[in-house]
Write an enzyme that holds these catalytic residues in place. Structure first.
Site, short mmCIF file in Angstrom:
data_model
loop_
_atom_site.label_atom_id
_atom_site.label_comp_id
_atom_site.label_asym_id
_atom_site.label_seq_id
_atom_site.Cartn_x
_atom_site.Cartn_y
_atom_site.Cartn_z
N TRP A 193 13.51 -3.74 -1.76
CA TRP A 193 12.35 -3.55 -2.64
C TRP A 193 12.53 -4.43 -3.86
CZ3 TRP A 193 8.84 -1.14 0.06
CH2 TRP A 193 7.60 -0.90 -0.54
N GLU A 453 -0.17 2.64 -3.18
CA GLU A 453 -0.83 1.34 -3.37
C GLU A 453 -1.44 0.71 -2.12
OE1 GLU A 453 1.82 -1.22 -5.61
OE2 GLU A 453 1.56 -0.02 -7.43
N GLU A 552 1.50 4.68 -13.06
CA GLU A 552 2.61 3.71 -13.06
C GLU A 552 2.35 2.66 -14.12
OE1 GLU A 552 3.70 1.45 -9.66
OE2 GLU A 552 3.87 3.20 -8.37
#
Ligand code: BMA
Length: 895
Positions: A193, A453, A552
């Site tokens: 990630w 997302e 976020e």
């Protein structure tokens, strides 16, 4: 190389009787599993375990987190591996009549064989597997074999056999990751990630047991308990209990008892395999469960028995949850998006949670406890379990229940389009049924979200593909999140105990109007928003959008020098742009962006000593991150009241902030506020401050005005969350950095009692500066303290009128003048200064894990005492071992 946090699993009993039923379990968890790749590597180790941790404990590899282990050990996960366990069975067990083999978690793709019998295969780490075992497959001496396929090869094969390309196929090269992760039901971030490595572990990661029963009837089982709602008319709570097992010819008498209360109930029923029994608990028997900061968290054990034999129990809490999405008065567009718990609107103060290690078997329960306690200490009331990680172990949710940390729970799908063939959808359906049933008893879980997302990703891809391909892609999206996931949640939770949003971010209820695939899922007037911009001045409040809910946002910072020293002992690696640091910076241009951000507001190091320079740059990135998060938080809290919605834009009523990200998966430059080994970065101390329930916000408009601007105003607000009424003193002073004495003092009183935002005062900036004798902005700053009656320390708030790099700094000559042990876990440090000091950072070099009562603060008095709290008891404290390193911004300016 140091390594802490490796959990040791000790299994004391090999055989045990499962409570209440006449079943016998043979546990196969523990030592003596043989792990082999069929050629060069063979080791014996413990399960739960994965190839990396087993080879590490057999001393056949280094700690995977050391140096470049994430790339140098990659070949391990390209291979097939076999886990083998030999075990014996006694005659008594073999005389039972029905047998099953159970795995709590297998990571991920495997074939399972017991002796000569093939039992089945696994293809999801998010499902528990139970295989039925024929009596003929069992002997006195047995061999259990779990043959794993490489997850990387499996994902690739699935991608090749799928009839179309699913984007993105591979992560960006800076992540050194693996491709096609969306084709395997495995922790998405385990293929890398933008903050984590690609270890893609292979192994048996939960308990394993063989179960035998002496009957043809499956044992009764408590599948879930779910507090649904409270009727406002009757004041009775509805609690759904799901049970399974038994046979449809028997009448079963069930007893339900809420331990330590006067409430109990029994019923006699006949059912076929599964039943839901709805209980009615009058509210006089129970107290409400509240989020952290709003009240207590009483938990009640609901014990379910059959004929006086306990089947099982669950701890539950009584609270109502609403996600309020309603229209505003005429002329205001959009809808609200806020949580109402027990009828009280709650401003969400939180952060995002990622897996706390690539190898979950080395995450101890203590580590989870300390991380969640750190969230509570930072005044958080919610964490978002982000959809690129894992469903956590039961203990995690038990802590959250106890601490009042609400959970926004994504399902594990992130930043990608996904395949939607029948086999994949069936796998997902089973995952959702299993996980929701496992978790829904927890009062902390207040929302399910379909993914992270992916509606945004869909909106992005549909813009860049030919028009005729768009609708099919949108249909695929709905197939997965609406017709599979949302439907599965409704199946296990038919009474809708919690809200569901298909994606985060999304436009909430409004998204249904665009058939769940909005052109812009980031609409500031609906639902939640994720906001990132690394190129703007992140300290300037006006740069942030005003949204309904910010789930976020954040910037990266570097972890401490001790953390880098845990992964390399070579000084050449301890450098802002070393190969090691660059290797772990998985966000493209991340180091450059951090430099840009530092340069904008802070002085740059001038020293020639490379280690000092590295340490100072780490410190500066942490200041930048802390100030950025505080800026966003102040912005969101100031914009929270519904009556402050801007009638021209309809923007406002921001009812929550969860910054990205709370914790780390390894040692790297990331967005986290807590480092891998639990050290709080400066941002975490700032979170504690910016999320305090009674809080002052100062704002200069326009931002960084000149003292000559006659329109400039300085605003002082009081943000209050307290429901009990008290009077508090506010003392504001204008100061400069050359002396401790204030240039001007003003006092106010603010009252709590009704949560909201109050304007305390507004000054004409030019006048204030003139009266304080400040001829330029960079000569002065303002401090405001909120002092509660009682003995709590005052909350100090600071506003810079210029960028810190533009102030003249004076040597504060910071020094520790006394170290005093206060209790077995607390030590007081008294610090002296000759001049005011900015961003004072305290650090203990002895490796004791804990946190300071305050850190990263500005010192405007010659003496201050700060308490260090250790997570564990400290014996024989020798103050020589408590060498306190003190840094302030002045140090950066020293050659
Ligand atoms: C968001 C998150 C994560 C990511 C973070 C930082 O996109 O959902 O996927 O790590 O931003 O880039």
């Amino acid at each position: 190389m140091t390594y802490q946090g490796f959990s040791v699993f000790i299994y004391l009993s090999f055989i045990f009787l499962f409570s209440g039923s006449n079943s016998t379990r043979i546990t196969l968890t523990g030592d003596n599993w043989l792990v082999s790749n069929g050629s060069t590597l063979r080791a014996t180790g413990a399960v739960p375990g994965t190839i990396h941790t087993i080879l590490l404990s057999a001393k056949m590899i280094d700690d995977p987190y050391w140096g470049f282990g994430d790339t140098s050990m990659r070949s391990l996960i390209y291979q097939s591996w076999t886990f083998t366990k030999n075990f014996s069975l006694q005659v008594d067990f073999l005389n039972l009549t029905q047998f099953t083999l159970h795995f709590d978690q297998i990571d991920t793709v495997s074939n399972i064989t017991l002796n000569e019998c093939f039992l089945g295969n696994t293809s999801s780490m998010f499902i528990a597997y139970t295989f039925s075992v024929q009596r003929t497959c069992l002997h006195t001496d047995n061999v259990l074999r779990v043959e794993f396929m490489s997850p990387v090869t499996y994902a690739l094969n699935q991608a090749i056999s799928y009839n179309k390309t699913v984007q993105p196929t591979c992560p960006s090269s800076v992540q050194h990751g693996e491709c096609h992760v969306q084709f395997i039901r495995k922790e998405p971030c385990s293929f890398s990630w933008d903050w984590g490595p690609a270890f893609a572990p292979i192994g048996i990661t939960g308990n394993v047991y063989l179960e035998g029963i002496n009957s043809s009837v499956p044992p009764l089982q408590l599948d879930s308990v779910n507090v649904i709602s409270q009727s406002s008319a009757t004041k009775v709570w509805q609690v759904d209990v799901r049970l399974s097992g038994g046979d449809n010819t028997t009448m079963y008498k069930f007893d339900f008892q809420l331990k330590n209360t006067a409430w109990s109930f029994n019923t006699t029923v006949r059912f076929n395999q599964k039943i839901t029994i709805t209980l009615s608990v009058p509210d006089k028997h129970v107290q409400l469960w509240w989020p952290n900061g709003q009240g207590d968290q009483p938990l009640y054990e609901l014990i379910v028995s059959n004929n006086n034999q306990s089947i099982d129990s669950r701890f539950i809490g009584f609270r109502t949850v609403e996600l309020v999405q309603s229209n505003y008065s005429d002329g205001i567009n959009g809808t609200s998006f806020y949580f109402r718990i027990n009828s009280r609107p709650i401003f969400i103060k939180g952060s995002n949670w990622i897996p706390s290690d690539s190898f979950q078997e080395r995450v101890t329960n203590e580590k989870l406890e300390q991380l969640l306690t750190s969230a509570k200490l930072a005044n958080m009331n919610m964490l978002r379990i982000w959809g690129g990680g894992i469903y956590e172990r039961d203990y995690f949710y038990e802590i959250a229940d106890r601490l009042g940390i609400m959970l926004w729970h994504d399902f594990m799908f992130a930043c990608s389009l996904y395949p939607v063939d029948d086999a994949f959808l069936l796998n997902v359906r089973n995952e959702i049924l299993y996980q929701v049933e496992r978790l829904q008893s927890h009062p902390s879980i207040v929302l399910w979200a379909g993914n992270n997302e992916n509606e945004m990703i869909l909106a992005y891809y549909t813009k860049i593909i030919p028009p005729e391909e768009r609708e099919p892609l949108r249909n695929d999206y709905r197939k997965l999140y609406i017709y599979t996931i949302m439907a599965a949640v409704a199946e296990v939770d038919p009474n809708g105990s919690r809200p569901f949003v298909p994606s985060s971010p999304s436009n909430g209820l409004e998204s249904a109007k665009e058939n769940y695939t909005a052109q812009n899922p980031q609409d500031p007037l609906f639902g939640d928003v994720h906001y990132y911009n690394y190129f703007m001045d992140t300290w300037k409040p006006d740069n942030y959008p005003i949204v309904r809910f910010m789930s976020e946002t954040g910037v990266e910072s570097m972890p401490s020098i001790e953390t880098w020293q845990q992964v390399s002992n070579s000084t050449k690696d301890w450098n802002f742009r070393s190969a090691l640091v660059q290797n772990r910076e998985h966000h493209g241009n991340g180091q450059e962006e951090m430099m840009l951000q530092i340069e904008r507001n802070l002085p740059l190091p001038v020293t020639n000593n490379t280690l000092t320079k590295f340490t100072q740059l780490i410190y500066l990135t942490q200041i930048n991150q802390a100030m950025t998060l505080k800026t966003v938080s102040d912005h969101c809290r100031l914009n929270s009241p519904v009556d402050m919605i801007n009638p021209n834009t309809s923007q406002g009523n921001t009812m929550g902030l969860m910054y990205w990200q709370l914790n780390d998966i390894w040692q790297a430059p990331t967005w986290s506020s807590i480092e891998y080994e639990l050290k709080w970065k400066m941002a975490h101390y700032y979170a504690r401050h910016m999320y305090s329930p009674g809080y002052l916000v100062m704002k200069l408009t326009p931002y960084l005005s000149s003292v000559n601007d006659p329109t400039a105003r300085l605003w002082l607000y009081y943000v209050n969350e307290f429901v009990n009424s008290t009077l508090n003193d506010v003392i504001c002073t204008v100061n400069s950095l050359d002396k401790f004495d204030s240039r001007m003092i003003m006092t106010y009183t603010v009252s709590t009692g009704s949560p909201g935002v109050e304007l305390v005062d507004v000054w004409i900036y030019a006048l204030l500066m003139e009266q304080s004798g400040c001829s330029t902005s960079n000569q002065c700053l303002m401090l405001c303290s909120l002092c509660y009656l009682g003995d709590q320390p005052c909350e100090q708030q600071t506003i810079f009128f210029a960028r810190p790099k533009d102030y003249q700094l004076y040597n504060p000559n910071l020094r520790t003048i006394s170290i005093r042990q206060r209790s077995s876990t607390e030590i007081d440090f008294t610090i002296n200064a000759d001049n005011p000091a900015l961003f004072v950072w305290l650090d203990l070099s002895n490796g004791v894990s804990g946190y300071f009562s305050s850190n990263g603060f500005h010192m405007f008095e010659p003496e201050i005492t700060v308490t260090f709290k250790s997570w564990t008891s400290l014996t024989n404290i020798d103050s020589a071992n408590f060498d306190l390193r003190i840094t302030s911004l002045y140090d950066v300016t020293k050659p």
